[in-house]
Design a protein around this motif. Structure first.
Motif, PDB file in Angstrom:
ATOM      1  N   LEU A 239       0.764  -1.261  -0.148  1.00 47.60           N
ATOM      2  CA  LEU A 239       0.179  -0.057  -0.040  1.00 47.60           C
ATOM      3  C   LEU A 239       0.703   1.431  -0.022  1.00 47.60           C
ATOM      4  N   GLY A 240       1.979   1.326   0.867  1.00 52.01           N
ATOM      5  CA  GLY A 240       2.770   2.335   0.799  1.00 52.01           C
ATOM      6  C   GLY A 240       4.026   2.427  -0.190  1.00 52.01           C
ATOM      7  N   GLN A 241       3.990   1.406  -1.001  1.00 51.74           N
ATOM      8  CA  GLN A 241       5.097   1.423  -2.087  1.00 51.74           C
ATOM      9  C   GLN A 241       6.569   1.403  -1.778  1.00 51.74           C
ATOM     10  N   SER A 242       6.730   0.825  -0.387  1.00 52.81           N
ATOM     11  CA  SER A 242       7.984   0.736  -0.052  1.00 52.81           C
ATOM     12  C   SER A 242       8.143  -0.285   0.890  1.00 52.81           C
TER      13      SER A 242
ATOM     14  N   ALA B 247       6.934   3.803   3.873  1.00 54.48           N
ATOM     15  CA  ALA B 247       5.556   3.410   3.490  1.00 54.48           C
ATOM     16  C   ALA B 247       4.424   4.152   4.357  1.00 54.48           C
ATOM     17  N   ALA B 248       4.631   4.120   5.693  1.00 58.81           N
ATOM     18  CA  ALA B 248       3.531   4.762   6.361  1.00 58.81           C
ATOM     19  C   ALA B 248       3.357   6.096   6.281  1.00 58.81           C
ATOM     20  N   ASN B 249       4.250   6.969   5.951  1.00 53.39           N
ATOM     21  CA  ASN B 249       4.400   8.356   5.498  1.00 53.39           C
ATOM     22  C   ASN B 249       3.613   8.580   4.160  1.00 53.39           C
ATOM     23  N   THR B 250       4.190   7.627   3.350  1.00 54.74           N
ATOM     24  CA  THR B 250       3.241   7.758   2.071  1.00 54.74           C
ATOM     25  C   THR B 250       1.745   7.665   2.325  1.00 54.74           C
TER      26      THR B 250
END
Length: 248
Positions: free
Chosen positions: A135-138, A144-147
């Protein structure tokens, strides 16, 4: 719905009941699965889900909402239309994408609708490590959470049950705040339905009036206790025993 009773709506009903709340279960997705994997899935008609939600809301107060496997993008639409008519209800989203055995439970269209329409309405989403990376593409959890936060999520509880190490660490990310972490001792192996149990337990805590962090703390204690009494239901992952009760 998980016919082996390890995850999904049965896990939600048992956890919510054990924590002193009354569940109002609305099925969104039917699956063919056992304690090892998911082999097929079919969504419930979005129109029927919408009718059920409207019927319940007209009859009884709803103090929190938790979602799990949603089936398809149309189901997201039914849920968001209901949420828009009933603002202010805490929404806990378990973004179920894959079963622990690897089976798919969400296609690209559903993931897009969840990210764009459902996540911004949620108080917290509770992805496991695999879901967070997708979901966060990392593969970097904070990144990922920041995205996801930048895309509109209010908070992200990254769960650590699928990781490694002596401790299971769950990390709550919120914009403009330092992450908050909770940890429990890891008991060997993985368990069927722990993510469902955690998210449902958070929803029960919020329904009972606990602040989010206190609801997460209570939920983690409950999951740890349920894992400690896990049941060997089938030939795959053990199932947490959600009949346990936390001490007052």
């Amino acid at each position: 719905m998980d016919p082996c009773g390890g995850a999904g709506i049965q896990a939600d009903i048992q956890a919510i009941t054990a924590l002193g709340c009354h569940p109002l279960p609305v099925l969104t997705c039917l699956t063919v699965q056992d304690t090892r994997n998911v082999y097929n899935a079919a969504p419930v008609a979005a129109e029927l889900i919408g009718e059920q939600l409207a019927c319940l809301a007209a009859d009884t107060p709803i103090h929190a909402i938790k979602t799990g496997a949603l089936g398809n993008a149309s189901v997201v639409g039914a849920i968001t239309r209901f949420l828009d008519l009933h603002p202010g209800i805490p929404l806990i989203v378990d973004p179920v994408i894959k079963a622990a055995g690897g089976g798919d439970l969400a296609d690209a269209e559903l993931i897009t609708r969840m990210r764009g329409d459902l996540f911004p309405r949620a108080e917290v989403i509770t992805p496991n490590g695999i879901e967070l990376a997708l979901l966060g593409q990392s593969d970097n959890p904070p990144s990922a959470a920041n995205t996801l936060l930048q895309a509109g999520c209010h908070s992200v509880l990254a769960t650590g049950g699928h990781g490694e190490g002596a401790k299971i660490i769950n990390t709550l990310y919120r914009s403009g705040q330092a992450p908050t972490q909770w940890s429990i001792t890891r008991v060997g192996g993985e368990y069927h339905g722990t993510g469902c149990t955690l998210a449902a337990s958070i929803a029960a805590g919020r329904a009972a009036g606990l602040p989010l962090e206190a609801a997460i703390e209570q939920a983690q204690q409950f999951v740890a206790l349920a894992i400690g009494h896990a049941l060997a239901v089938g030939q795959g992952q053990p199932v947490p025993d959600r009949s346990v009760r936390l001490e007052s």
